[in-house]
Scaffold this motif. Structure first.
Motif, PDB file in Angstrom:
ATOM      1  N   PRO A  36       0.817  -1.212   0.000  1.00  0.00           N
ATOM      2  CA  PRO A  36       0.000   0.000   0.000  1.00  0.00           C
ATOM      3  C   PRO A  36       0.855   1.268   0.000  1.00  0.00           C
ATOM      4  N   PRO A  37       0.319   2.353  -0.545  1.00  0.00           N
ATOM      5  CA  PRO A  37       1.098   3.589  -0.627  1.00  0.00           C
ATOM      6  C   PRO A  37       1.396   4.214   0.735  1.00  0.00           C
ATOM      7  N   THR A  38       0.699   3.810   1.780  1.00  0.00           N
ATOM      8  CA  THR A  38       0.921   4.384   3.106  1.00  0.00           C
ATOM      9  C   THR A  38       2.012   3.669   3.904  1.00  0.00           C
ATOM     10  N   ALA A  39       2.489   2.525   3.433  1.00  0.00           N
ATOM     11  CA  ALA A  39       3.578   1.821   4.117  1.00  0.00           C
ATOM     12  C   ALA A  39       4.853   2.656   4.009  1.00  0.00           C
ATOM     13  N   LYS A  40       5.691   2.588   5.052  1.00  0.00           N
ATOM     14  CA  LYS A  40       6.947   3.344   5.046  1.00  0.00           C
ATOM     15  C   LYS A  40       8.088   2.370   4.753  1.00  0.00           C
TER      16      LYS A  40
END
Length: 136
Positions: A36-40
C-alpha cells in the motif's frame, strides 16, 4: 516494482486520489505484491523475486537495507492497532510471518517459515513457530 511503489506513494502524499490506487493495483497484478502507498519503506530495501507473494500492512515500517524474501507477510493481528516495525539491516527469510505490534531489531535474521509474534532483539536470529531465538 519498488520504483512504482515509490511513485504512487509520492502521489498519495501529494493528495492525488485516484492514480495511486490505480498504480497500486497495477503493482499488485504485475508483481503479486500487496504494498500500500501508506507503508513506510526505507532505502535499499530488497524484495526477492520482485516481491512475489509479499503482503505488507498499510502502516508497517521497514528500515533501510532490509531483505524481504518471497511470500513474506508483514501484518497486523486481530484486536491490535499497532503493526510491525522492521529496523535497518534485517533479513526476513522466505515465507516468514511478522504479525502484530512487534519490533525486529537492527541486523536481526528471521528464518524461513518463522512466525514472529514477539519482539526480536537486535542482531539475533529467530526461527520456528512461534519464533524463538536460535543459539549461535
Amino acid at each position: 516494482m519498488l520504483k512504482l511503489f515509490r511513485f504512487y506513494s509520492w502521489l498519495h502524499r501529494l493528495g492525488i486520489p485516484l492514480l495511486p490506487k490505480l498504480l497500486y493495483g497495477v503493482n499488485r497484478i504485475l508483481f503479486a505484491v500487496v504494498l500500500p502507498p501508506t507503508a513506510k519503506i526505507g532505502r535499499n530495501v530488497t524484495f526477492a523475486y520482485q516481491g512475489l507473494g509479499v503482503v505488507v500492512h498499510a502502516q508497517a515500517v521497514l528500515g533501510d537495507d532490509v531483505y524481504v524474501g518471497p511470500q513474506v507477510i508483514i501484518g497486523g493481528r486481530a484486536g491490535e492497532k499497532q503493526v510491525p516495525v522492521i529496523e535497518s539491516g534485517v533479513l526476513l527469510g522466505a515465507g516468514c510471518r511478522v504479525l502484530g505490534p512487534v519490533t525486529i531489531g537492527r541486523g536481526a535474521t528471521v528464518a524461513a517459515g518463522a512466525v514472529v509474534v514477539k519482539d526480536v532483539a537486535a542482531g539475533s536470529s529467530v526461527a520456528g513457530v512461534p519464533a524463538k531465538p536460535m543459539p549461535v
